[in-house]
Design a protein around this motif. Structure first.
Motif, PDB file in Angstrom:
ATOM      1  N   GLU A 167      48.124  72.331  25.387  1.00 48.62           N
ATOM      2  CA  GLU A 167      47.349  72.495  26.613  1.00 48.62           C
ATOM      3  C   GLU A 167      46.841  71.154  27.132  1.00 48.62           C
ATOM      4  O   GLU A 167      46.921  70.854  28.326  1.00 48.62           O
ATOM      5  CB  GLU A 167      46.168  73.432  26.366  1.00 48.62           C
ATOM      6  N   ILE A 168      46.337  70.326  26.224  1.00 47.64           N
ATOM      7  CA  ILE A 168      45.811  69.017  26.622  1.00 47.64           C
ATOM      8  C   ILE A 168      46.922  68.132  27.167  1.00 47.64           C
ATOM      9  O   ILE A 168      46.787  67.492  28.219  1.00 47.64           O
ATOM     10  CB  ILE A 168      45.104  68.341  25.429  1.00 47.64           C
ATOM     11  N   MET A 169      48.059  68.114  26.477  1.00 43.55           N
ATOM     12  CA  MET A 169      49.143  67.218  26.880  1.00 43.55           C
ATOM     13  C   MET A 169      49.871  67.714  28.126  1.00 43.55           C
ATOM     14  O   MET A 169      50.484  66.917  28.848  1.00 43.55           O
ATOM     15  CB  MET A 169      50.128  67.029  25.725  1.00 43.55           C
TER      16      MET A 169
ATOM     17  N   ALA B 251      41.876  68.660  17.063  1.00 45.90           N
ATOM     18  CA  ALA B 251      43.002  68.136  17.841  1.00 45.90           C
ATOM     19  C   ALA B 251      42.905  66.621  17.979  1.00 45.90           C
ATOM     20  O   ALA B 251      43.920  65.911  17.923  1.00 45.90           O
ATOM     21  CB  ALA B 251      43.026  68.791  19.221  1.00 45.90           C
ATOM     22  N   ALA B 252      41.685  66.104  18.135  1.00 43.29           N
ATOM     23  CA  ALA B 252      41.497  64.668  18.271  1.00 43.29           C
ATOM     24  C   ALA B 252      41.941  63.922  17.016  1.00 43.29           C
ATOM     25  O   ALA B 252      42.663  62.916  17.091  1.00 43.29           O
ATOM     26  CB  ALA B 252      40.033  64.356  18.578  1.00 43.29           C
ATOM     27  N   VAL B 253      41.527  64.416  15.855  1.00 39.58           N
ATOM     28  CA  VAL B 253      41.904  63.707  14.630  1.00 39.58           C
ATOM     29  C   VAL B 253      43.398  63.844  14.347  1.00 39.58           C
ATOM     30  O   VAL B 253      44.027  62.934  13.778  1.00 39.58           O
ATOM     31  CB  VAL B 253      41.054  64.175  13.423  1.00 39.58           C
ATOM     32  N   GLU B 254      44.016  64.945  14.793  1.00 40.05           N
ATOM     33  CA  GLU B 254      45.468  65.076  14.635  1.00 40.05           C
ATOM     34  C   GLU B 254      46.202  64.071  15.528  1.00 40.05           C
ATOM     35  O   GLU B 254      47.234  63.520  15.132  1.00 40.05           O
ATOM     36  CB  GLU B 254      45.909  66.507  14.943  1.00 40.05           C
ATOM     37  N   CYS B 255      45.681  63.810  16.726  1.00 45.05           N
ATOM     38  CA  CYS B 255      46.273  62.764  17.585  1.00 45.05           C
ATOM     39  C   CYS B 255      46.153  61.397  16.919  1.00 45.05           C
ATOM     40  O   CYS B 255      47.099  60.604  16.924  1.00 45.05           O
ATOM     41  CB  CYS B 255      45.568  62.728  18.944  1.00 45.05           C
ATOM     42  N   LEU B 256      44.981  61.116  16.367  1.00 48.86           N
ATOM     43  CA  LEU B 256      44.758  59.823  15.719  1.00 48.86           C
ATOM     44  C   LEU B 256      45.691  59.660  14.523  1.00 48.86           C
ATOM     45  O   LEU B 256      46.306  58.603  14.328  1.00 48.86           O
ATOM     46  CB  LEU B 256      43.291  59.738  15.293  1.00 48.86           C
ATOM     47  N   HIS B 257      45.817  60.721  13.744  1.00 44.58           N
ATOM     48  CA  HIS B 257      46.711  60.690  12.576  1.00 44.58           C
ATOM     49  C   HIS B 257      48.162  60.491  13.004  1.00 44.58           C
ATOM     50  O   HIS B 257      48.895  59.690  12.400  1.00 44.58           O
ATOM     51  CB  HIS B 257      46.551  61.987  11.794  1.00 44.58           C
TER      52      HIS B 257
END
Length: 289
Positions: A19-21, A67-73
């Motif tokens: 959804e974000i992307m 979701a934020a930490v998954e993007c960072l990872h």
């Protein structure tokens, strides 16, 4: 039950990321971001969601932190896989981003995923209180930057050309930075979202992070490359010090189990509500990828 909970979290996190992307402009970089952030264990995101649940945080807020930490990872994996770092051709059973596209695209994909992580946290949808959002951004920056994950990666690179193999204390510090910091943050984030003291959860996560890395070192020796979705035994071939090379295989497994016991003990203040977090700790040392 744990497998169902993990699967549900994985689906929810993927849906949130999709959804974000979907709101971002279409491009090769956008395609690479979707590709790099798809799949995986979603352990970091799951930790954010489960720790937040202890404090009755709005699940939508916890999901965005996850979701934020998954993007960072995902950004860290894209950059780690590049020829200037670990030079890996496979990740999660698929060609790495620089192999599927090129090195320049991989750099940009990683950069964009990193900035997206902070955009997610800074958005009002993550929490109505700007001070909470700022604290989430500050703590993730510290966990992922020059005093956390990036420091650990730099220490790992330096170790490759060091005159002597790392000691046990040195490799413990390295991995606490490189791997552990980004496992501690989602647990801290859950407490921040809930306005609670993060200390017990940080203690839990530090033990969990070290056990996770020891389990990775064990998998590198006796795991299945097909299940792992990446090349194995690279550390041994490169002569790098690992927990297994320093402790021996059985002692490394015993140390990992001891750390899981420590992690579970740190959850005592939360009683049965933290049972899923205890299941996550046990999963860390029994996983096959």
């Amino acid at each position: 039950m744990f497998k169902q909970d993990l699967s549900a979290a994985q689906s929810a996190l993927q849906g949130c990321l999709d959804e974000i992307m979907s709101a971002l402009p279409s491009s090769e970089v956008m395609a690479g971001m979707r590709y790099a952030s798809a799949g995986g264990k979603r352990l970091r995101g799951f930790l954010a969601m489960e720790t937040a649940r202890l404090f009755d945080v709005d699940p939508a807020h916890a999901l965005r932190a996850g979701a934020a930490v998954e993007c960072l990872h995902a950004y860290s994996l894209v950059h780690d896989d590049m020829p200037c770092m670990d030079d890996d051709a496979l990740r999660r059973g698929q060609p790495t981003v620089h192999v599927k596209w090129d090195e320049a695209t991989a750099v940009l994909v990683g950069d964009a995923l990193q900035t997206l992580a902070f955009e997610i946290l800074a958005h009002p949808d993550t929490h109505p209180d700007g001070a909470v959002r700022a604290q989430l951004c500050l703590t993730l920056a510290r966990a992922s930057g020059a005093e956390g994950m990036v420091l650990g990666q730099a220490q790992d690179i330096a170790a490759e050309t060091a005159s002597a193999p790392l000691t046990l204390d040195q490799i413990t510090e390295l991995q606490s930075n490189k791997t552990g910091a980004l496992l501690v943050w989602p647990c801290e984030a859950g407490a921040i979202l809930g306005g609670a003291d993060p200390a017990p959860l940080v203690e839990y996560a530090r033990a969990l992070g070290l056990a996770f890395q020891i389990a990775d070192d064990v998998l590198d020796v006796e795991g299945d490359a097909i299940l792992a979705g990446k090349a194995l035994q690279k550390d041994a071939d490169a002569g790098k010090a690992t927990f297994v090379s320093l402790l021996g295989l059985e002692a490394a497994k015993a140390r990992a189990q001891s750390l899981i016991d420590e992690a579970c003990a740190a959850l005592q203040p939360y009683g049965p509500r933290a049972d899923t977090l205890r299941d996550i700790a046990r999963y860390v040392v029994t996983r096959d990828r």
